[in-house]
Design a protein around this motif. Structure first.
Motif, PDB file in Angstrom:
ATOM      1  N   CYS A   8       2.195  60.479   9.021  1.00 40.93           N
ATOM      2  CA  CYS A   8       3.509  60.306   8.366  1.00 40.93           C
ATOM      3  C   CYS A   8       4.143  58.988   8.831  1.00 40.93           C
ATOM      4  CB  CYS A   8       4.442  61.467   8.703  1.00 40.93           C
ATOM      5  SG  CYS A   8       3.936  63.025   7.979  1.00 40.93           S
ATOM      6  N   PHE A   9       4.064  58.740  10.125  1.00 45.79           N
ATOM      7  CA  PHE A   9       4.639  57.515  10.697  1.00 45.79           C
ATOM      8  C   PHE A   9       3.970  56.275  10.106  1.00 45.79           C
ATOM      9  CE2 PHE A   9       4.473  54.130  13.882  1.00 45.79           C
ATOM     10  CZ  PHE A   9       5.802  53.996  14.249  1.00 45.79           C
ATOM     11  N   ASN A  10       2.638  56.299  10.084  1.00 47.57           N
ATOM     12  CA  ASN A  10       1.893  55.131   9.609  1.00 47.57           C
ATOM     13  C   ASN A  10       2.122  54.864   8.125  1.00 47.57           C
ATOM     14  OD1 ASN A  10       0.845  54.633  12.159  1.00 47.57           O
ATOM     15  ND2 ASN A  10      -0.902  56.014  11.826  1.00 47.57           N
ATOM     16  N   LEU A  11       2.213  55.927   7.330  1.00 49.84           N
ATOM     17  CA  LEU A  11       2.470  55.755   5.905  1.00 49.84           C
ATOM     18  C   LEU A  11       3.879  55.217   5.668  1.00 49.84           C
ATOM     19  CD1 LEU A  11       0.813  59.045   4.582  1.00 49.84           C
ATOM     20  CD2 LEU A  11       0.070  56.710   4.031  1.00 49.84           C
ATOM     21  N   ARG A  12       4.831  55.706   6.458  1.00 55.62           N
ATOM     22  CA  ARG A  12       6.221  55.278   6.288  1.00 55.62           C
ATOM     23  C   ARG A  12       6.425  53.836   6.731  1.00 55.62           C
ATOM     24  NH1 ARG A  12      11.473  58.049   6.097  1.00 55.62           N
ATOM     25  NH2 ARG A  12      10.418  60.051   6.074  1.00 55.62           N
ATOM     26  N   PHE A  13       5.810  53.450   7.844  1.00 56.62           N
ATOM     27  CA  PHE A  13       6.091  52.135   8.427  1.00 56.62           C
ATOM     28  C   PHE A  13       4.944  51.127   8.282  1.00 56.62           C
ATOM     29  CE2 PHE A  13       8.826  55.093  10.880  1.00 56.62           C
ATOM     30  CZ  PHE A  13      10.052  54.581  10.471  1.00 56.62           C
ATOM     31  N   HIS A  71       0.329  59.265  20.551  1.00 54.08           N
ATOM     32  CA  HIS A  71       0.679  58.797  21.905  1.00 54.08           C
ATOM     33  C   HIS A  71       1.393  57.448  21.845  1.00 54.08           C
ATOM     34  CE1 HIS A  71      -1.726  62.001  23.636  1.00 54.08           C
ATOM     35  NE2 HIS A  71      -2.654  61.691  22.750  1.00 54.08           N
ATOM     36  N   GLN A  72       0.939  56.584  20.959  1.00 48.70           N
ATOM     37  CA  GLN A  72       1.562  55.259  20.828  1.00 48.70           C
ATOM     38  C   GLN A  72       2.991  55.369  20.279  1.00 48.70           C
ATOM     39  OE1 GLN A  72      -1.936  53.877  18.574  1.00 48.70           O
ATOM     40  NE2 GLN A  72      -1.909  52.025  19.822  1.00 48.70           N
ATOM     41  N   ILE A  73       3.202  56.329  19.394  1.00 53.87           N
ATOM     42  CA  ILE A  73       4.559  56.512  18.860  1.00 53.87           C
ATOM     43  C   ILE A  73       5.494  56.986  19.982  1.00 53.87           C
ATOM     44  CG2 ILE A  73       5.991  57.644  17.103  1.00 53.87           C
ATOM     45  CD1 ILE A  73       3.348  58.165  15.526  1.00 53.87           C
ATOM     46  N   ILE A  74       5.007  57.894  20.797  1.00 53.85           N
ATOM     47  CA  ILE A  74       5.839  58.417  21.896  1.00 53.85           C
ATOM     48  C   ILE A  74       6.116  57.312  22.918  1.00 53.85           C
ATOM     49  CG2 ILE A  74       5.869  60.073  23.804  1.00 53.85           C
ATOM     50  CD1 ILE A  74       4.055  61.779  21.699  1.00 53.85           C
ATOM     51  N   GLU A  75       5.112  56.484  23.155  1.00 49.77           N
ATOM     52  CA  GLU A  75       5.294  55.338  24.056  1.00 49.77           C
ATOM     53  C   GLU A  75       6.357  54.388  23.486  1.00 49.77           C
ATOM     54  OE1 GLU A  75       3.671  55.784  26.845  1.00 49.77           O
ATOM     55  OE2 GLU A  75       4.800  54.020  27.541  1.00 49.77           O
ATOM     56  N   ASN A 102      10.168  53.125  24.779  1.00 47.42           N
ATOM     57  CA  ASN A 102      10.534  51.708  24.879  1.00 47.42           C
ATOM     58  C   ASN A 102      11.595  51.310  23.847  1.00 47.42           C
ATOM     59  OD1 ASN A 102       8.756  51.134  27.011  1.00 47.42           O
ATOM     60  ND2 ASN A 102       7.036  51.023  25.571  1.00 47.42           N
ATOM     61  N   ASN A 103      12.293  52.311  23.301  1.00 45.84           N
ATOM     62  CA  ASN A 103      13.408  52.088  22.373  1.00 45.84           C
ATOM     63  C   ASN A 103      13.031  51.391  21.065  1.00 45.84           C
ATOM     64  OD1 ASN A 103      15.443  53.313  23.908  1.00 45.84           O
ATOM     65  ND2 ASN A 103      15.551  51.504  25.230  1.00 45.84           N
ATOM     66  N   ASP A 104      11.799  51.587  20.608  1.00 44.93           N
ATOM     67  CA  ASP A 104      11.395  51.083  19.294  1.00 44.93           C
ATOM     68  C   ASP A 104      12.114  51.911  18.222  1.00 44.93           C
ATOM     69  OD1 ASP A 104       8.594  49.791  17.797  1.00 44.93           O
ATOM     70  OD2 ASP A 104       9.681  51.410  16.790  1.00 44.93           O
ATOM     71  N   LEU A 116      13.257  56.943  15.144  1.00 42.22           N
ATOM     72  CA  LEU A 116      13.467  57.639  13.878  1.00 42.22           C
ATOM     73  C   LEU A 116      12.387  58.703  13.664  1.00 42.22           C
ATOM     74  CD1 LEU A 116      14.918  57.957  11.128  1.00 42.22           C
ATOM     75  CD2 LEU A 116      13.430  56.158  10.233  1.00 42.22           C
ATOM     76  N   ALA A 117      11.147  58.314  13.976  1.00 45.50           N
ATOM     77  CA  ALA A 117      10.022  59.238  13.768  1.00 45.50           C
ATOM     78  C   ALA A 117      10.175  60.499  14.623  1.00 45.50           C
ATOM     79  CB  ALA A 117       8.705  58.538  14.098  1.00 45.50           C
ATOM     80  N   LEU A 118      10.593  60.331  15.873  1.00 44.56           N
ATOM     81  CA  LEU A 118      10.758  61.495  16.760  1.00 44.56           C
ATOM     82  C   LEU A 118      11.903  62.392  16.286  1.00 44.56           C
ATOM     83  CD1 LEU A 118       9.726  62.774  19.466  1.00 44.56           C
ATOM     84  CD2 LEU A 118       8.634  60.620  18.919  1.00 44.56           C
TER      85      LEU A 118
END
Ligand SMILES: [Zn+2]
Length: 296
Positions: free
Chosen positions: A193-198, A205-209, A213-215, A220-222
């Motif tokens: 979902c994240f990859n399709l949206r952005f 794991h990379q999204i949580i990281e 780091n305030n990305d 938004l994804a979380l």
């Protein structure tokens, strides 16, 4: 003493516990990816335990899939060599005693209900949010199986009130339906979902990281993730009204979920003051074997 065995796609794990749930022995072997090999693995674990500790009171096995209510054969297992096989009957014949065979998400729910995150509660809904999404129901420390043996199969209900964006930025489910909870809240679903949206190529794991780091995309994804989880679980609350929902699987390790899920859930459940608690599992990966051992 009780034996619990978790028959996974890559490993078969066994545990021997006493009546208080104390672990006496544990063994892990590679799962042979064929029917006879899987049976041999189970037998070797039972034999090793009983040779060292004597006869046990019960043997329970957790596995993906279910035993068909119509044919008593295994169905819906992603360890496909088990499908269509009379595993319970064959094991009972070889071991000459009753074997308890149960879906692994149901084992998770039972384990957490007996002495985990759901200890002391009557109605426990166990949720697996990992590679896939599943669920199980325990009432008074007994698995609720259901007439079709699909109780708690929450991963393949549709996310309620999907927005146009949520319909657009999601992959079709392997089960053939659109919009399954699994395609939003499993680890791979969350990443898709994240990859399709952005337009990125992250894993969970990379999204949580990134979130740490305030990305802004990851934040938004979380937030969306917790909202999806809450919307899906609100269905469970409205129908089952569990005392507690215990989360397991890799995604259950995200602290942000527990900090926000109750407020989110309160918005969607049809009640004034929501008493259902959402908690993290206690036994982690061990809930598969422990729940299998508690089967009766
Ligand atoms: Zn599905």
């Amino acid at each position: 003493m009780k034996i619990g065995i978790d028959l996974g796609g890559t490993k078969t794990e066994g545990i021997l516990i006493d009546s208080a749930g104390k672990e006496l022995k544990r063994e892990r072997i590679k799962t042979e990816k064929n029917y006879n090999g899987s049976i041999k693995g189970i037998l070797s674990i039972v034999k090793n335990f009983e040779n060292s500790f004597g006869d046990v009171e019960s043997i329970g096995i957790g596995m993906p899939g279910a035993i068909s209510a119509d044919t008593a054969l295994i169905k819906n297992a992603n360890s496909i060599w088990l499908n269509g096989k009379p595993l319970k009957k064959d094991l009972e014949k070889i071991l000459n005693r009753k074997i308890n065979l149960e879906n692994d998400a149901n084992c998770f729910a039972l384990s957490e209900a007996v002495d985990g995150g759901g200890k002391g509660y009557k109605v426990v809904f166990g949720v697996i949010i990992g590679t896939g999404t599943g669920g199980g129901i325990s009432i008074d420390k007994q698995v609720l199986r259901g007439v079709n043996r699909i109780s708690g199969e929450w991963g393949h209900v549709t996310l309620p009130n999907r927005t146009d964006d949520e319909k657009k930025f999601v992959k079709k489910c392997y089960c053939g339906k659109d919009g399954c909870m699994e395609t939003y809240v499993s680890g791979p679903g969350f990443a898709n979902c994240f990859n399709l949206r952005f337009g990125k190529d992250y894993d969970s794991h990379q999204i949580i990281e990134g979130f740490k780091n305030n990305d802004t995309d990851c934040i938004l994804a979380l937030n969306l993730y917790v909202d999806h989880l809450a919307r899906g679980l609100s269905l469970v609350c409205n129908i089952l009204d569990p005392d507690v929902i215990v989360l397991g699987g890799g995604m259950s390790n995200i602290d942000f979920i527990y900090e926000n899920i109750n407020t989110a859930l309160q918005k969607y459940v049809f009640t004034d003051n929501l008493h259902t608690k959402v908690v993290k599992n206690v036994h982690g990966d061990s809930s598969g074997v422990r729940g299998a051992a508690w089967l009766s």
